[in-house]
Design an enzyme around this catalytic site. Structure first.
Site, PDB file in Angstrom:
ATOM      1  N   LYS A  66       0.806  -1.226   0.000  1.00 58.36           N
ATOM      2  CA  LYS A  66       0.000   0.000   0.000  1.00 58.36           C
ATOM      3  C   LYS A  66       0.840   1.278   0.000  1.00 58.36           C
ATOM      4  O   LYS A  66       0.485   2.254  -0.649  1.00 58.36           O
ATOM      5  CB  LYS A  66      -0.942   0.006   1.210  1.00 58.36           C
ATOM      6  CG  LYS A  66      -2.062  -1.026   1.100  1.00 58.36           C
ATOM      7  CD  LYS A  66      -2.983  -0.952   2.292  1.00 58.36           C
ATOM      8  CE  LYS A  66      -4.187  -1.849   2.114  1.00 58.36           C
ATOM      9  NZ  LYS A  66      -5.215  -1.596   3.113  1.00 58.36           N
ATOM     10  N   ASP A 102     -10.717   3.179   2.124  1.00 59.31           N
ATOM     11  CA  ASP A 102     -11.009   2.562   3.432  1.00 59.31           C
ATOM     12  C   ASP A 102     -11.844   3.480   4.331  1.00 59.31           C
ATOM     13  O   ASP A 102     -12.731   3.018   5.041  1.00 59.31           O
ATOM     14  CB  ASP A 102      -9.709   2.195   4.159  1.00 59.31           C
ATOM     15  CG  ASP A 102      -9.177   0.836   3.735  1.00 59.31           C
ATOM     16  OD1 ASP A 102      -9.954   0.051   3.159  1.00 59.31           O
ATOM     17  OD2 ASP A 102      -7.996   0.564   3.987  1.00 59.31           O
TER      18      ASP A 102
END
Ligand SMILES: NC(=O)c1ccc[n+]([C@@H]2O[C@H](COP(=O)([O-])OP(=O)(O)OC[C@H]3O[C@@H](n4cnc5c(N)ncnc54)[C@H](OP(=O)(O)O)[C@@H]3O)[C@@H](O)[C@H]2O)c1
Length: 280
Positions: A66, A102
């Protein structure tokens, strides 16, 4: 034209994203595919260089890529710049861009799981300050939360969140966790405690107001020990699986051009993959 997307990670065999996107491709009758691709850290630059050429509209990015992905592709929005990680990469005009979904997934899951819930003016107690916590902190502050009390075993990581997100973030020692629950309108577990194979989260809930909403971003098991204890004492709960499903919405829209719905049927499909005995 068949559109293609994928999820990359190392390892990647555990990812449930193919179930989610596969369900939506079928539901909306879209000619497309979504696959798992194992990518080793040293292979990441070459993977991104070849992504568009191989006909991919983009990909999801999971551990451990990420941060490296954030540094490699363009940053699509200001909220993502502040996070330093991306979980969704998409192609536009021959270039790759990255964003993080998210935070919005977390908020959408709470709204869906507890209709009428709103972050505005709320005091939030967060247990944990690991990688996943940043996106939640950013989203809660942007949505108007008043205070975020964050207790983490390594206090320095909660202090880093205060540095990056400002004075609404109040770092606390892990030993204060049970005590600060008395302030909570919303309690969130972002530690890995309670996850299958990890030790349980044993923080005493006696100080938690019965009116507080409790959520856990851990989704294996579907209902963690924290959620079971909270439910037993009368608190409303929202399980972590909703966040996983809702964070997938914008990626699907970016790659396949349809904003998909998180249906009960999808929830049940993924829940049964996690726990074959699951029943609504
Ligand atoms: N629902 C979703 O969509 C979603 C999305 C992302 C992640 N998750 C889940 O969220 C969890 C955390 O993910 P992450 O990426 O943030 O992990 P991470 O970066 O490894 O962070 C782990 C967190 O747990 C704490 N912790 C671990 N062991 C502990 C212990 N024995 N006592 C007290 N604290 C402990 C860590 O504290 P220290 O800082 O002191 O190490 C840290 O705050 C995982 O279970 C992951 O599967 C769910």
């Amino acid at each position: 034209m068949t559109r293609k997307a994928c999820v990359i990670g190392w390892p990647i065999s555990h990812s449930r994203s193919p179930i989610i996107h596969g369900y939506w491709l079928k539901r909306y009758g879209i000619e497309g595919s979504y696959e798992r691709i194992p990518v080793k850290p040293e292979e990441l630059p070459a993977f991104f260089s070849g992504l568009i050429g191989q006909g991919f509209a983009g990909c999801n990015v999971t551990l451990p890529h990420k941060e490296a992905a954030f540094r490699t592709v363009g940053t699509a929005d200001a909220a993502t710049s502040r996070l330093g990680v991306v979980n969704t990469v998409f192609a536009r005009d021959g270039e790759l861009w990255g964003t993080s979904t998210d935070g919005e997934g977390f908020l959408a899951s709470l709204t869906a799981g507890h209709p009428g819930w709103c972050a505005k003016g709320q005091t939030v107690v967060i247990l944990g300050a690991g990688g996943a916590t940043r996106a939640l902190v950013g989203a809660l502050i942007d949505a108007g939360a008043a205070r975020l009390l964050i207790a983490n075993r390594t206090r320095a990581k909660a202090e880093e969140l205060q540095r990056d997100f400002g004075a609404k973030v109040e770092p606390r020692d892990w030993t204060e966790a049970a005590e600060i629950l008395r302030h909570a309108n919303l309690l969130i577990n972002t530690t890995s405690l309670g996850m299958t194979g990890q030790p349980p989260l044993t923080v005493d809930l006696d100080n938690l107001p019965k009116t507080a909403l409790v959520t856990d971003i851990v989704y294996t098991p579907l209902e963690t020990d924290l959620l079971q204890r909270a439910k037993a004492r009368g608190n409303a709960i929202v399980p972590g699986l909703g966040m996983l499903l809702h964070q997938a919405v914008r990626g699907f829209d970016l790659w396949f051009g349809t904003r998909p719905e998180v249906t009960e049927e999808l929830y049940d499909l993924v829940a049964r993959d996690i726990d074959p005995g699951y029943r609504r």
